[in-house]
Design a protein around this motif. Structure first.
Motif, PDB file in Angstrom:
ATOM      1  N   THR A  73      -5.095  11.169  -1.297  1.00  0.00           N
ATOM      2  CA  THR A  73      -6.315   9.760  -1.125  1.00  0.00           C
ATOM      3  C   THR A  73      -7.636  10.661  -1.070  1.00  0.00           C
ATOM      4  O   THR A  73      -7.505  11.908  -0.600  1.00  0.00           O
ATOM      5  CB  THR A  73      -5.852   9.363   0.051  1.00  0.00           C
ATOM      6  N   MET A  74      -8.352   9.782  -1.299  1.00  0.00           N
ATOM      7  CA  MET A  74      -9.997  10.046  -0.972  1.00  0.00           C
ATOM      8  C   MET A  74     -10.377   9.893   0.498  1.00  0.00           C
ATOM      9  O   MET A  74     -11.385  10.310   0.847  1.00  0.00           O
ATOM     10  CB  MET A  74     -10.723   9.198  -1.799  1.00  0.00           C
ATOM     11  N   PHE A  75      -9.357   9.381   1.153  1.00  0.00           N
ATOM     12  CA  PHE A  75      -9.608   8.958   2.571  1.00  0.00           C
ATOM     13  C   PHE A  75      -9.211   9.713   3.462  1.00  0.00           C
ATOM     14  O   PHE A  75      -8.035   9.614   3.954  1.00  0.00           O
ATOM     15  CB  PHE A  75      -9.247   7.457   3.086  1.00  0.00           C
ATOM     16  N   ASP A  76      -9.896  10.699   4.039  1.00  0.00           N
ATOM     17  CA  ASP A  76      -9.400  11.676   5.127  1.00  0.00           C
ATOM     18  C   ASP A  76      -9.455  10.956   6.512  1.00  0.00           C
ATOM     19  O   ASP A  76     -10.374  11.344   7.359  1.00  0.00           O
ATOM     20  CB  ASP A  76     -10.337  13.064   5.086  1.00  0.00           C
ATOM     21  N   LEU A  77      -8.950  10.162   6.828  1.00  0.00           N
ATOM     22  CA  LEU A  77      -8.700   9.370   8.292  1.00  0.00           C
ATOM     23  C   LEU A  77      -7.635   9.626   8.706  1.00  0.00           C
ATOM     24  O   LEU A  77      -6.687   9.589   8.234  1.00  0.00           O
ATOM     25  CB  LEU A  77      -9.048   7.865   7.746  1.00  0.00           C
ATOM     26  N   ASP A  78      -7.663   9.736  10.094  1.00  0.00           N
ATOM     27  CA  ASP A  78      -6.384  10.117  10.980  1.00  0.00           C
ATOM     28  C   ASP A  78      -5.560   8.751  10.759  1.00  0.00           C
ATOM     29  O   ASP A  78      -3.921   9.215  10.593  1.00  0.00           O
ATOM     30  CB  ASP A  78      -6.977   9.633  12.638  1.00  0.00           C
ATOM     31  N   GLU A  79      -5.710   7.559  10.818  1.00  0.00           N
ATOM     32  CA  GLU A  79      -4.649   6.491  10.855  1.00  0.00           C
ATOM     33  C   GLU A  79      -3.951   6.531   9.443  1.00  0.00           C
ATOM     34  O   GLU A  79      -2.648   6.450   9.524  1.00  0.00           O
ATOM     35  CB  GLU A  79      -5.184   5.041  10.853  1.00  0.00           C
ATOM     36  N   TYR A  80      -4.476   7.033   8.625  1.00  0.00           N
ATOM     37  CA  TYR A  80      -3.686   7.253   7.150  1.00  0.00           C
ATOM     38  C   TYR A  80      -2.829   8.274   7.249  1.00  0.00           C
ATOM     39  O   TYR A  80      -1.812   8.306   6.944  1.00  0.00           O
ATOM     40  CB  TYR A  80      -4.778   7.555   5.992  1.00  0.00           C
ATOM     41  N   VAL A  81      -3.174   9.488   7.637  1.00  0.00           N
ATOM     42  CA  VAL A  81      -2.445  10.859   7.940  1.00  0.00           C
ATOM     43  C   VAL A  81      -1.376  10.409   8.782  1.00  0.00           C
ATOM     44  O   VAL A  81      -0.171  10.763   8.331  1.00  0.00           O
ATOM     45  CB  VAL A  81      -3.295  11.841   8.646  1.00  0.00           C
ATOM     46  N   TYR A  82      -1.499   9.919  10.004  1.00  0.00           N
ATOM     47  CA  TYR A  82      -0.414   9.595  10.892  1.00  0.00           C
ATOM     48  C   TYR A  82       0.602   8.396  10.408  1.00  0.00           C
ATOM     49  O   TYR A  82       1.961   8.721  10.410  1.00  0.00           O
ATOM     50  CB  TYR A  82      -0.972   9.067  12.292  1.00  0.00           C
ATOM     51  N   ASP A 134       0.761  -1.304  -0.030  1.00  0.00           N
ATOM     52  CA  ASP A 134      -0.040   0.054   0.060  1.00  0.00           C
ATOM     53  C   ASP A 134       0.938   1.043  -0.044  1.00  0.00           C
ATOM     54  O   ASP A 134       2.182   1.121   0.093  1.00  0.00           O
ATOM     55  CB  ASP A 134      -0.943   0.016   1.165  1.00  0.00           C
ATOM     56  N   GLY A 135       0.134   2.535   0.006  1.00  0.00           N
ATOM     57  CA  GLY A 135       0.879   3.528  -0.215  1.00  0.00           C
ATOM     58  C   GLY A 135       1.757   4.060   1.106  1.00  0.00           C
ATOM     59  O   GLY A 135       2.911   4.721   0.866  1.00  0.00           O
ATOM     60  N   VAL A 136       1.360   3.674   2.326  1.00  0.00           N
ATOM     61  CA  VAL A 136       2.303   3.931   3.361  1.00  0.00           C
ATOM     62  C   VAL A 136       3.443   3.256   3.478  1.00  0.00           C
ATOM     63  O   VAL A 136       4.694   3.694   3.504  1.00  0.00           O
ATOM     64  CB  VAL A 136       1.405   3.431   4.762  1.00  0.00           C
ATOM     65  N   GLU A 137       3.327   1.900   3.058  1.00  0.00           N
ATOM     66  CA  GLU A 137       4.652   1.027   3.035  1.00  0.00           C
ATOM     67  C   GLU A 137       5.539   1.459   1.904  1.00  0.00           C
ATOM     68  O   GLU A 137       6.605   1.338   2.103  1.00  0.00           O
ATOM     69  CB  GLU A 137       4.224  -0.584   2.848  1.00  0.00           C
ATOM     70  N   ALA A 141       1.322   7.854   7.291  1.00  0.00           N
ATOM     71  CA  ALA A 141       1.889   8.301   6.236  1.00  0.00           C
ATOM     72  C   ALA A 141       3.109   9.376   6.397  1.00  0.00           C
ATOM     73  O   ALA A 141       3.982   9.370   5.856  1.00  0.00           O
ATOM     74  CB  ALA A 141       0.961   8.841   5.004  1.00  0.00           C
ATOM     75  N   LEU A 142       2.787  10.149   7.293  1.00  0.00           N
ATOM     76  CA  LEU A 142       3.794  11.192   7.915  1.00  0.00           C
ATOM     77  C   LEU A 142       4.869  10.252   8.623  1.00  0.00           C
ATOM     78  O   LEU A 142       6.133  10.862   8.611  1.00  0.00           O
ATOM     79  CB  LEU A 142       3.095  12.083   8.770  1.00  0.00           C
ATOM     80  N   ARG A 143       4.471   9.359   9.402  1.00  0.00           N
ATOM     81  CA  ARG A 143       5.477   8.503  10.113  1.00  0.00           C
ATOM     82  C   ARG A 143       6.397   7.948   9.227  1.00  0.00           C
ATOM     83  O   ARG A 143       7.571   7.616   9.272  1.00  0.00           O
ATOM     84  CB  ARG A 143       5.065   7.645  11.196  1.00  0.00           C
ATOM     85  N   ALA A 144       5.796   7.629   7.814  1.00  0.00           N
ATOM     86  CA  ALA A 144       6.517   6.812   7.137  1.00  0.00           C
ATOM     87  C   ALA A 144       7.506   7.781   6.184  1.00  0.00           C
ATOM     88  O   ALA A 144       8.562   7.317   5.723  1.00  0.00           O
ATOM     89  CB  ALA A 144       5.607   6.045   6.035  1.00  0.00           C
ATOM     90  N   GLY A 145       7.390   8.941   6.315  1.00  0.00           N
ATOM     91  CA  GLY A 145       8.406  10.018   5.742  1.00  0.00           C
ATOM     92  C   GLY A 145       7.682  10.860   4.520  1.00  0.00           C
ATOM     93  O   GLY A 145       8.318  11.840   3.871  1.00  0.00           O
ATOM     94  N   ALA A 146       6.371  10.789   4.607  1.00  0.00           N
ATOM     95  CA  ALA A 146       5.403  11.590   3.488  1.00  0.00           C
ATOM     96  C   ALA A 146       5.801  12.994   4.040  1.00  0.00           C
ATOM     97  O   ALA A 146       5.728  13.511   5.079  1.00  0.00           O
ATOM     98  CB  ALA A 146       4.101  11.443   3.381  1.00  0.00           C
ATOM     99  N   SER A 147       5.956  14.085   2.827  1.00  0.00           N
ATOM    100  CA  SER A 147       6.126  15.489   3.016  1.00  0.00           C
ATOM    101  C   SER A 147       5.079  16.081   2.903  1.00  0.00           C
ATOM    102  O   SER A 147       5.039  17.592   3.054  1.00  0.00           O
ATOM    103  CB  SER A 147       7.368  15.883   2.123  1.00  0.00           C
ATOM    104  N   GLY A 148       4.038  15.571   2.286  1.00  0.00           N
ATOM    105  CA  GLY A 148       2.625  16.246   2.144  1.00  0.00           C
ATOM    106  C   GLY A 148       1.545  15.478   1.840  1.00  0.00           C
ATOM    107  O   GLY A 148       1.752  14.298   1.872  1.00  0.00           O
TER     108      GLY A 148
END
Length: 221
Positions: free
Chosen positions: A81-90, A61-64, A92-99
């Motif tokens: 993403t279409m999914f404005d959900l907490d777990e995805y935000v957190y 998936d996108g996080v991994e 993704a950022l922990r994985a290194g996403a910049s935006g």
């Protein structure tokens, strides 16, 4: 010129994003990926500046995929993403996403987001920022291991980190601390290096997890 890789398992979205971005002056789409594994492979092969990454994709998936790309390349990841959900935000950022942007963002917002991330800045949609802060608040108090690392920073670097975590720009931080924007940039670069953080997005997470900033609390002006 930002070189962009677009990763999305839905052909319509992938093609649409690529068309929008490739038509912009100064932006070049160098590849497309239909899943996370392909995104990682192409990021390594093509060395894009920015990867526009979907979250929900089959297999990897996108996080991994974000974590693997950030570990193996210098590419910066903009999660879309279409999914404005907490777990995805957190995650993704922990994985290194910049935006992090939602797919219903206006095309001009997407283009600007790519430019901002390519320039080395972090970008979070306002609704995403609010959800991130609320999520971090629900997770409880400071993580002792991270709180201890605040001692590595100078007083000015701690003040700068707090301002960054509150979403302020370099110009706003310079005004608040009565220093030049160049000095702010130096403080930001130094604190990122000392804490081993990739960019301002990870600095925001660190500031809340370390207890330097408490959700809902306001710093004195």
């Amino acid at each position: 010129m930002p070189r962009v890789l677009v990763a999305d398992d839905q052909d319509l979205f992938r093609g649409g994003f690529s068309l929008i971005l490739d038509s912009q002056p100064g932006i070049s789409v160098v590849g497309e990926a239909a899943d996370g594994a392909e995104a990682v492979r192409l990021a390594v092969e093509l060395s894009p500046d920015v990867v526009v990454m979907d979250i929900r994709m089959p297999g990897v998936d996108g996080v991994e995929a974000t974590a693997r790309i950030c570990a193996r390349t210098a590419a910066r990841v903009l999660v879309l993403t279409m999914f404005d959900l907490d777990e995805y935000v957190y995650a993704a950022l922990r994985a290194g996403a910049s935006g992090f942007l939602l797919k219903d963002a206006h095309r001009d917002v997407l283009v600007e987001a790519v430019r901002v991330v390519a320039a080395g800045e972090a970008l979070l949609a306002p609704t995403v920022t609010r959800r991130l802060i609320a999520d971090l608040a629900r997770r409880g108090g400071a993580v002792p291991r991270l709180a201890a690392r605040l001692g590595e920073l100078t007083a000015r670097e701690r003040e700068t980190l707090e301002q960054v975590a509150r979403g302020r720009s370099n110009a706003e931080i310079a005004s608040a601390l009565c220093v030049s924007e160049h000095t702010v940039k130096t403080h930001v670069s130094n604190l990122l290096a000392k804490l081993g953080l990739r960019d301002r997005a990870q600095a925001v997470v660190f500031a809340y997890e370390s207890g330097l900033v408490v959700a809902g609390a306001h710093s004195p002006e």
